[in-house]
Design a protein around this motif. Structure first.
Motif, PDB file in Angstrom:
ATOM      1  N   ARG A 130      77.058 -27.423 -83.446  1.00 22.79           N
ATOM      2  CA  ARG A 130      77.189 -28.734 -84.086  1.00 22.79           C
ATOM      3  C   ARG A 130      77.167 -28.664 -85.605  1.00 22.79           C
ATOM      4  NH1 ARG A 130      77.591 -28.717 -79.115  1.00 22.79           N
ATOM      5  NH2 ARG A 130      77.157 -30.543 -77.797  1.00 22.79           N
ATOM      6  N   GLU A 131      76.714 -27.535 -86.152  1.00 24.74           N
ATOM      7  CA  GLU A 131      76.701 -27.404 -87.607  1.00 24.74           C
ATOM      8  C   GLU A 131      78.071 -27.011 -88.151  1.00 24.74           C
ATOM      9  OE1 GLU A 131      75.489 -23.230 -86.084  1.00 24.74           O
ATOM     10  OE2 GLU A 131      75.257 -25.347 -85.487  1.00 24.74           O
ATOM     11  N   SER A 132      79.035 -26.773 -87.269  1.00 21.37           N
ATOM     12  CA  SER A 132      80.353 -26.313 -87.691  1.00 21.37           C
ATOM     13  C   SER A 132      81.085 -27.396 -88.476  1.00 21.37           C
ATOM     14  CB  SER A 132      81.195 -25.916 -86.478  1.00 21.37           C
ATOM     15  OG  SER A 132      80.575 -24.891 -85.733  1.00 21.37           O
ATOM     16  N   ARG A 307      81.901 -22.160 -88.070  1.00 21.16           N
ATOM     17  CA  ARG A 307      80.447 -22.306 -87.995  1.00 21.16           C
ATOM     18  C   ARG A 307      79.812 -22.395 -89.387  1.00 21.16           C
ATOM     19  NH1 ARG A 307      76.733 -20.451 -83.983  1.00 21.16           N
ATOM     20  NH2 ARG A 307      78.430 -19.361 -82.912  1.00 21.16           N
ATOM     21  N   GLN A 309      79.911 -23.640 -92.821  1.00 24.02           N
ATOM     22  CA  GLN A 309      80.611 -24.634 -93.633  1.00 24.02           C
ATOM     23  C   GLN A 309      80.860 -24.150 -95.052  1.00 24.02           C
ATOM     24  OE1 GLN A 309      79.689 -28.745 -93.586  1.00 24.02           O
ATOM     25  NE2 GLN A 309      78.820 -28.745 -91.517  1.00 24.02           N
TER      26      GLN A 309
END
Length: 473
Positions: A130-132, A307, A309
């Protein structure tokens, strides 16, 4: 020239478009005009004076439609491309009418917001970290390029080299591991990024085009220093998936950036029934996929998912004094793709996910895989037809004249494919697999259902029998 309102022009276009869509299933599933014939249809000298808008739209429809492929029809299996769902098309029309340049979040706040939410939905649907970050690109070709640009920057940064500032002159060499059966566009991305499409370590694949763990380990033993490993979810001919679970530990041991080309196969993660094909894929560093394939958005739409950013931003951000700054919590779309002026692709993506929902997308993927299996099973029961692949997803690879010598089988396969295309009941294309001619089918249009599969299988068998019995046209 008659003055026309915006409403009149847009309504005329909508009428032509709706008429084309409404009759698509009954039309031959191929163009009626060849490229040379279509070129002659459009050929004229440069107009000295303009025409009324509705007249232009009418003439465009009349000239173009005979040369259009039935890509939005239920029996188009030529390439792995979706059918441009009407909801996505309508959202895309509104995108054009709104005329937003989605380059940054200040210029087009609504476009940037829709893209941000759609990006979160995509990560949830595909169950990726989800941090991607997600870049909305023209398609998987550019998405692969974006992901590999971020990979190049990060593996060289870890080796003490700033490629964004210094370029590749004098940079440490980067080893690139890629499967023998990777898609041609990935090799092109490597070329564009300065790696060269031939200066790679090609990993041997199995009979379905998969990289296995042992094969990857053998290639990895030749590597030292910065490394990028490129894997595949959904081989373009067979639909096969690399052995992610077996490969990932080896790649971690190398310190490699792992990128996955999942142009259509990544959508297997959207359904519990096919998710197992992708076990281990979430351990990669980046993934590329298309919206205009299984999500059925209109062209053009693809997603570069990364993944890290910061690596993504370093590779893509365009900065200038006249461009608005980004504050904490804001997402500037231009930081994730190599385009400052671009289409607001987030609207159609948002609309399609909103329309289908998680359950609808899963049901569609499952249906297409079921239809592909049913076609393969029926063809396999016909003497002389050989289905060459394990139909694990939506691809069916077929050869005709199974008992014939290689050259004769090639001739029969080409003749049957040509007969099918001439008949126009469905469209499937030819390819070469392991040195021999094949016919390949991709079941991926939102309109394709079980009945369409039955009709297609029957037409293929009829065409084969005609060719086999010497009655081909």
């Amino acid at each position: 020239m008659k003055e026309e309102t915006t409403r009149e022009i847009l309504q005329r276009a909508a009428e032509h478009a709706a008429h084309f869509r409404e009759k698509i299933a009954e039309l031959p599933q191929r163009p009626e005009l060849s490229y040379p014939a279509a070129l002659e249809t459009f050929r004229e000298t440069l107009p000295e004076r303009g025409c009324a808008g509705s007249e232009v739209i009418g003439e465009l429809a009349a000239k173009a439609e005979p040369g259009l492929h039935a890509m939005t029809g239920p029996r188009f299996f030529g390439w792995v491309i979706g059918g441009s769902h009407p909801v996505g098309v309508a959202a895309d029309w509104m995108t054009s009418a709104w005329g937003q340049n989605a380059g940054n979040h200040h210029a087009a706040p609504a476009a940037a917001a829709a893209e941000a939410i759609a990006a979160n939905w995509l990560l949830d649907l595909l169950d990726l970290p989800r941090e991607s970050s997600v870049g909305f690109a023209t398609g998987a070709t550019l998405a692969n390029f974006i992901c590999l640009a971020a990979a190049r920057g990060e593996v060289l940064r870890q080796a003490g080299w700033d490629v964004e500032a210094q370029g590749l002159f004098g940079a440490p060499p980067v080893a690139v591991l890629i499967g023998d059966d990777a898609h041609a566009t990935v090799f092109s991305a490597l070329q564009f990024l300065g790696f060269g499409h031939d200066r790679v370590l090609r990993v041997q694949t199995d009979d379905m085009g998969r990289i296995t763990g042992p094969a990857f380990a053998g290639a990895a033993a030749q590597v030292s220093g910065p490394c990028i490993a490129i894997l595949q979810a959904g081989q373009i001919n067979t639909g096969a998936f690399d052995d992610f679970a077996g490969i990932m530990p080896i790649a971690r041991g190398l310190g490699a950036w792992v990128h996955v080309d999942g142009a259509f196969g990544l959508w297997a993660r959207a359904t519990p029934g096919k998710r197992g094909l992708t076990d281990g894929i979430d351990e990669a560093h980046s993934w590329a996929t298309d919206g205009h394939k299984w999500l059925q958005t209109p062209y053009d739409c693809g997603y570069a998912i990364i993944r890290d950013q910061e690596a993504h931003r370093r590779a893509m951000t365009i900065a200038a004094s006249y461009l608005p700054p980004t504050t904490e919590g804001e997402r500037d779309p231009s930081h994730f793709v190599p385009e400052l002026s671009r289409r607001a692709r987030g609207f159609a993506t948002w609309a399609m996910i909103k329309h289908l929902g998680r359950e609808g997308i899963a049901a569609m993927v499952d249906r297409h895989c079921r239809v592909a299996r049913a076609i393969a099973e029926r063809l396999s029961g016909e003497d002389g037809i050989n289905v060459l692949n394990e139909v694990a997803l939506n691809q069916v690879l077929v050869r005709f004249g199974a008992a014939m010598p290689g050259e004769e089988g090639d001739r029969l396969t080409q003749a049957t494919t040509a007969r099918l295309q001439a008949d126009g009941i469905l469209f499937a294309g030819g390819a070469v697999w392991r040195g021999r001619k094949v016919m390949r089918m991709s079941v991926i249009s939102w309109l394709t259902d079980d009945r369409a599969g039955e009709v297609a299988a029957g037409a293929i068998i009829a065409a084969w029998r005609a060719v086999r019995d010497g009655t081909e046209v």
